[in-house]
Structures are given as structure tokens and as C-alpha cells.
Design a protein around this motif. Structure first.
Motif, PDB file in Angstrom:
ATOM      1  N   SER A 648      36.449  27.669  82.595  1.00 43.02           N
ATOM      2  CA  SER A 648      37.196  27.948  81.373  1.00 43.02           C
ATOM      3  C   SER A 648      36.250  28.209  80.212  1.00 43.02           C
ATOM      4  N   ILE A 650      36.152  27.992  75.578  1.00 41.25           N
ATOM      5  CA  ILE A 650      36.756  27.732  74.268  1.00 41.25           C
ATOM      6  C   ILE A 650      35.924  28.470  73.222  1.00 41.25           C
ATOM      7  N   THR A 652      35.196  29.696  69.146  1.00 39.59           N
ATOM      8  CA  THR A 652      35.379  29.464  67.715  1.00 39.59           C
ATOM      9  C   THR A 652      34.728  30.626  66.969  1.00 39.59           C
ATOM     10  N   SER A 722      28.943  22.196  80.865  1.00 40.27           N
ATOM     11  CA  SER A 722      29.262  23.216  79.860  1.00 40.27           C
ATOM     12  C   SER A 722      27.992  23.766  79.234  1.00 40.27           C
ATOM     13  N   THR A 724      27.032  26.212  75.662  1.00 38.16           N
ATOM     14  CA  THR A 724      27.557  26.827  74.443  1.00 38.16           C
ATOM     15  C   THR A 724      26.586  27.886  73.953  1.00 38.16           C
TER      16      THR A 724
END
Length: 736
Positions: A648, A650, A652, A722, A724
């Protein structure tokens, strides 16, 4: 003199130094310094000199017997000229005003003894030399001036930081009310009047009922301006001040300035119920007494300041020693109770706050943390050179009224421009009752004009939100601590820069060494595998145990070769140039899934792949990131009947976080710090194969993309890894 009536609400701008007239107890004459030609004169000059002196006349020896002495005086550095004109019975004084010489004439007083005045002053000087308390010295000065001048009331008036006045000593005949210990608001003596008191120490008003005597012509022909009478003893008085004296019940006054270290400290103010005047000799004797008192006050201030500086010097030395020896300079200020107490003692505060980025350390009595953080935001908007100080914070920052009991006084200094770091000290309010000489807030409005208050009766007021004043020694200590902190921070920054450069050099050497070793080891391991295979093929008579040994040699050599390949990739990554371009992450994940599934055809895997935004990056390197994370998820969930893999993202405005989650063996978060290190494994190699370099490779690739990695896991319940990546501009092509 202008007939316009000045307004009290704008009296701070009233041009009281250019009234265009004088008081009538003397006469005035203005000469050109170039040739001593007469330029202006008061209308009463002829009455004092008994001869006409038309404008334009040159004042020669036939007119003034002191002409040569006046010329000699103008040519040297003496400030004032003094001459006794015996034939006329006049005291003559002169002072400079630009290119002008201003002469003033007063009648000589008879019967005064210079010896008596000198005796009084000598005794007074000897008394002050015995170093009495300052309170006693102030009282003795008031008594001396009262004795030699004969005024009904003599006050010593001390200006506070806000320029309000405090009567600290008093003497007199008792004919006028006592003002001892009363305070008077700053507006009673406006700024321009205080400026004149600073440059002209003496001023006398013999009779408030005098009629102003014009000086003509009003415009000086040489300067083209109204005559500046700042240094004149005869200068006419503002009508507002005359009304003020009348309301006070005084008909005559004299004031002598007390100048301490070039600053107006206070006044000797003399009042009389009826018209009253004193000679120039007496006025000069009072001025001399004021100068002796000024030296006594300066000595007191210097002694207190020196003592306080020595005391604060010891405190600062301890703080500097602590900051210099501590691993972090902050620990030298806040490390223990002794350090925290020294931080407060540095400026004599009751509380302090050290704000470093998002950290806020509070010591002693302070406002709540969120109030301190808001205060720092406000301070950041102010123009502050080094140290900002106030004793009435609520007046300039209204939000502080809610915590005035702990922080009415404030000293703040920025210790880092780059990171917005502040060191702030607080002092509580000192609630006190002030006895004013009349209501300082009351004004009288009549016909558009504001008049001075008429009542000087005692008026009490409780003053709040004011802290004890910060001394100059304390403010200097704050500045010195700020300089020390900045120096220590810079020194430690230089040390860190040196360490960083050394570390970079060492890392490059390690990368080169790793590359060299890995490259050189690849061939021997391949040879071992190859020769072991040849031995198995050549010897048909070899027993099972020998074949097992050869198999183990081959597998160990293959594993070592894989480790060498991974090390080589890891070392090459530090050297490789990263080529940035848009990367379709969903397509990249799909390719990696097919590649991984081709090696585990017998496994059941359930995939949950969400929306994966396009990002900027190096496609080849990001493929390695996805491959390692997905391969690990498959590997560590193989003990489950069905491997459930969730991928997945996410997004911003600033970054995108991609995650790979599995339902495998998980890990203990206590060992989180080992996850992304080289050769760090949380599972046994007998249970799960691998070299222990994959996650370290992931971290290095992501960090070279200016991103970060993280993980969460629970033993027996799976793990989530994860990474980023920052959102970067599409036109950005490369990161070195």
C-alpha cells in the motif's frame, strides 16, 4: 513670543527651547561670533545698560570693557564666560550657540559672602568624602541647598526607569506641604524638558507672575531662525509650566540637574510660596553641591555594579566550565540541580526557559509550556539585536497578563538564528502601593485645551505587572553568556564537521576496500564450486559421506559467493550515480511479483495491492528496494498455509510512504535498531536463508533518495516494512 496657547496633550513636542522671549529679571544680547556685531537684543536691554545698542552695532571696547576678554574666551575651549561689570552693577555671562555668542545680564547681589559659601561647600565635600549612606548624602544635600538658597521647600527628585519622579529627600521651612516619598508621573516633566535639564543644569523662575520680555528681531539675521535658548538662564517659561506651578501653590522655583555618568539621574527642585530669587553665586554653589552629589551617586552605582559583576562572574565561570566539558552544551545548563540554580543566578531570575527547536526545558517559576511556546513565536517577530529585556511584559505583550505573577519581568536572547533557539529568564511582578502627588491619570479639558492637574494631594495606586528592574550587570551577564553559548556551539559544530569529514573519508576507504575484497573473492568461490562439481563427476567410487561433504562445500561456496555479490552491490551503491525520472511504482511492483513467484511455484500467496503513486527516483535501484521487501515478506511467511502480502501507499503534500506487510513470523520490536544494519539477522540462518545485507541495501538506496525507512512487527503475527520518499519536482534530473 507666540500668542498661541500650547496644548498639554502635545507638550512633549512643544518647542520650549525657542520661546522668543526672556524672563524680566535680566537682559539678553546676541552677538555674531565673527565680529561681535549685535544681531538681537531683549527689549529691556537699554534699561539694564543705561545706553542704546541698536542692532548692527559692533560691540567694541568703548561699549563693553570686557570685549577683549570675550574674544579670548570664544577662541578657547571654556564653556561659559563670567564677568563682573562693577560700573554697571551687573553680572555678565556668555555662552556659545552655534556661530552666535549670547550675553546675559543680571543685577549683582550685595552683601553675599563668597567665603561663607565656600565654607559651606568645603564642609559638605568633607562630609561626602566620609562615605555616608546614599540616603544620608541625599538628605544632607537637600539641607545644604535649602540653607544657602532660602527656599521654602527643597526636594531631591529621582527619575525612575519610566521617567516618573520619586522624592527621596526633602528640607525646608515648612511653609509648603511635604512631598517626601511621593511620586510624580513622567508627564510632569516631558522629554524635551528633560533634555534641556541634561544640557543646562541650572534654571530659576523668581516670579511666576513675570511678563515675558521679547527678543527682537524674532528671526536672527545670521541664522535665519528663531534664537535657540537651550543654554540660557533667562529663557522664558512655557505657560503650561507656569500654570503647573500655580496649581502646586508655588510662586518661585529653582532646579539644579543631577547628572550621573552623562545621564539625567534627578533634580534638586526648590520651591517658594512667594516670589524669591537668588544670586548667580548662590546658584553656582548649589550646582557645585549637585555635582558633588552626582559623584557620590556614581561611586555608589559603580561599587554596586562592580560587586554584582564579580558575583555573576563566578556563576558564569561555573556555567562555562559545565558547558565546555559536557557532551552537549545544554547539559552544562540543565544537567543537574546546581546547574539549574546557576542558570537562574546568572541574571537573578526566578524562572528560565530554554527552547531548542521543538524542545522546551523549564526551570523554576515559569509560565505554562504552551504559553512559553507562544511567547517564543512573538519574540521571533521582534527586532532583537542580542538581548531583549523588560520589567513590564504585559504592557507590550498583553497575553502575558495571565501569568504576570511569575513573568512580568523578562530577559530573552536568541542563541541560534538558524534553529530558532531561545534562552529566556523570568521575574515575577512586585505588587506595591505607590503614593502619588495627585492623581497622575487625571486631566482637565477646557475649550479644547488640556490643563495640568490642579490637585497634588496624596493619591494612592496599587501598581501591578511590574517586576524588579534588571541591573546593567545582569544584562551584561546575559550578553556574555549568549556569546559564550554561541562560541561553544560553533566550536562543537567545527568538531562535528571535522568528525564528519573524517567519517566520510573512512567510509570511502571502507567502500573501496569492500569493493576490492568482494571483487577479488568472487573468482575463488566460483573455483571452489566448480572443482567440487568436477570431483563428484570424476569419482564414481566415492561413498555417500564423501559426496555429502562435497555437497556441503559447494553450498557453502555458493552462499559465500552470494554474500560477496551482495557486498559488491552494497559497496557499488555508495559510488553509483542516481538517475532521477518518474517511476511507475505499480508496474515496478508487478514485475517484482512475477520474478519472485517464479521461484516459489508451490506456494499459496494472497496479494492485496493498493494504489501506488508515481514518484521520482532511480528505477533500477527502487526495483532492488521492492525486490528485497517483497522477497522477505514471502520468505518469512512461508510457514503459513497462505502467505498474505499487502502492498500500500499513503501520500501527503511532502512525501509518499510505501509499505509491504506480511502475516509471517514477525520480529521483536526490542531489536528494531538491528534491522537495517549490515549482517544483522533476527532469525536463524538454518530457518531462513539470507546474507543479512538486504535491508541494509534498502536503507542505503532510500537514504540516497533523501528518504527514510521504518518497520513494525509482532512476534508470530507478521511485520510491516515501509519506506518514505520526498515529493520532488519533475524537472529534477539527478542527485549526486
Amino acid at each position: 513670543m507666540s500668542s498661541a496657547t500650547p496644548k498639554l496633550d502635545s507638550c512633549g513636542a512643544e518647542p520650549i527651547h525657542i520661546p522668543g522671549a526672556i524672563q524680566e529679571h535680566g537682559a539678553l544680547l546676541v552677538l555674531s561670533a565673527r565680529d561681535l556685531a549685535i544681531l538681537q537684543a531683549s527689549d529691556n536691554l537699554e534699561r539694564y545698560l543705561d545706553m542704546p545698542l541698536p542692532v548692527g552695532t559692533v560691540a567694541d571696547n568703548g561699549v563693553f570693557p570686557f570685549r577683549d576678554a570675550l574674544s579670548a574666551w570664544y577662541a578657547n575651549d571654556e564653556s561659559n564666560f563670567r564677568y563682573v561689570w562693577a560700573d554697571k552693577g551687573l553680572d555678565v555671562t556668555a555662552h556659545r550657540s552655534g556661530t552666535l555668542v549670547i550675553l546675559e545680564f543680571e543685577e549683582t547681589r550685595k552683601g553675599e559672602s563668597a567665603e561663607a559659601l565656600m565654607g559651606e561647600l568645603t564642609g559638605f565635600a568633607q562630609y561626602l568624602n566620609s562615605v555616608p549612606s546614599l540616603e544620608d548624602a541625599l538628605l544632607r544635600t537637600a539641607q545644604l541647598v535649602s540653607s544657602i538658597s532660602g527656599y521654602d521647600r527643597t526636594l531631591i527628585y529621582d527619575f525612575g526607569p519610566d521617567w516618573s519622579g520619586h522624592v527621596v529627600a526633602e528640607a525646608g521651612s515648612g511653609a509648603l506641604p511635604s512631598y517626601l516619598e511621593l511620586r510624580f508621573p513622567a508627564g510632569d516633566i516631558p522629554p524635551q524638558a528633560r533634555q534641556l535639564y541634561t544640557i543646562n543644569r541650572l534654571r530659576m523662575i523668581p516670579d511666576i507672575g513675570y511678563k515675558p520680555v521679547p527678543v527682537n528681531p524674532q528671526i536672527n539675521p545670521e541664522t535665519g531662525a528663531v534664537l535657540d535658548m537651550s543654554l540660557s538662564q533667562l529663557r522664558s517659561v512655557s505657560p503650561v509650566h507656569i500654570e503647573y506651578m500655580r496649581n502646586m501653590g508655588t510662586a518661585a522655583s529653582m532646579s539644579v540637574s543631577i547628572i550621573v555618568n552623562g545621564r539625567l539621574w534627578g533634580l534638586i527642585a526648590c520651591h517658594h510660596a512667594a516670589p524669591h530669587s537668588v544670586s548667580r553665586s548662590v546658584r553656582e554653589a548649589c550646582d557645585f553641591a549637585a555635582q558633588l552629589l552626582s559623584m557620590r551617586i556614581a561611586m555608589e552605582q559603580s561599587s554596586k555594579d562592580a560587586s554584582r559583576r564579580v558575583e555573576l562572574g563566578y556563576v558564569q565561570a561555573r556555567l562555562l566550565n559545565g558547558m565546555a566539558s559536557a557532551p552537549k552544551w545544554v547539559d552544562g545548563l540543565l544537567g543537574g540541580e546546581d546547574e539549574r540554580q546557576d542558570l537562574l543566578k546568572q541574571v537573578g531570575a526566578d524562572g528560565a526557559a530554554l527552547v531548542l527547536d521543538d524542545e522546551c526545558h523549564l526551570v523554576g517559576q515559569t509560565p505554562p509550556r504552551h504559553e512559553v511556546e507562544d511567547l517564543v513565536l512573538w519574540l521571533g517577530e521582534q527586532e532583537i539585536a542580542d538581548v531583549f529585556a523588560t520589567t513590564n511584559l504585559p504592557e507590550i505583550y498583553p497575553a502575558a497578563a495571565s501569568y504576570a505573577s511569575v513573568a512580568s519581568g523578562l530577559v530573552a536572547m536568541r542563541v541560534s538564528e538558524l534553529h530558532g533557539s531561545w534562552l529566556i529568564w523570568f521575574r515575577p511582578e512586585v505588587v506595591k502601593t505607590v503614593r502619588w502627588g495627585g492623581n497622575p491619570h487625571k486631566t482637565v479639558q477646557e475649550s479644547g485645551r488640556i490643563h495640568p492637574r490642579k490637585s497634588f494631594e496624596i493619591w494612592k495606586e496599587q501598581v501591578r505587572n511590574i517586576a524588579a528592574p534588571w541591573s546593567e550587570a545582569e544584562l551584561s551577564a546575559a550578553r556574555e553568556l549568549r556569546s559564550a553559548i554561541i562560541g561553544i556551539v560553533l566550536r562543537k559544530a567545527e568538531e562535528m564537521a571535522d568528525l564528519t569529514r573524517e567519517l566520510q573519508r573512512t567510509n570511502k576507504e571502507l567502500e573501496a576496500f569492500s569493493y576490492s575484497v568482494s571483487h577479488d573473492l568472487r573468482a575463488p568461490f566460483r573455483h571452489i564450486v566448480g572443482f567440487a562439481q568436477l570431483l563428484r563427476e570424476r569419482s564414481s567410487a566415492m561413498d555417500d559421506k564423501s559426496r555429502h561433504y562435497l555437497q556441503m562445500i559447494s553450498e557453502a561456496a555458493l552462499g559465500a559467493g552470494k554474500l560477496v555479490d551482495d557486498l559488491l552491490n552494497f559497496s557499488q551503491l555508495g559510488r553509483a550515480q542516481i538517475s532521477m525520472k518518474p517511476v511507475d511504482m505499480k508496474k515496478l511492483v508487478s514485475e517484482v511479483r512475477r520474478s519472485v513467484l517464479s521461484t516459489i511455484a508451490d506456494r499459496k500467496v494472497e496479494w492485496h495491492v493498493g494504489d501506488l503513486p508515481v514518484t521520482l527516483g532511480d528505477p533500477t535501484l527502487l526495483r532492488q528496494v521492492w525486490y528485497n521487501l517483497i522477497d522477505n515478506a514471502i520468505k518469512y511467511s512461508r510457514q503459513e498455509p497462505v502467505s498474505i502480502i499487502t502492498i500500500s501507499a499513503i501520500a501527503t503534500e511532502d512525501d509518499v510512504t510505501y509499505s509491504v506487510q506480511d502475516n509471517g513470523v514477525g520480529f521483536d520490536m526490542a531489536y528494531y535498531n538491528k534491522l537495517f544494519g549490515v549482517f544483522q539477522r533476527l532469525q536463524r540462518v538454518e530457518d531462513f536463508e539470507g546474507t543479512g545485507i538486504g535491508l541494509a541495501l534498502v536503507r542505503r538506496i532510500v537514504e540516497r533518495h533523501r528518504g527514510s525507512v521504518s518497520a513494525e512487527g509482532t512476534v508470530g503475527e507478521g511485520a510491516s516494512f515501509s519506506f518514505t520518499l520526498p515529493v520532488m519536482k519533475i524537472e529534477e534530473e539527478e542527485i549526486a
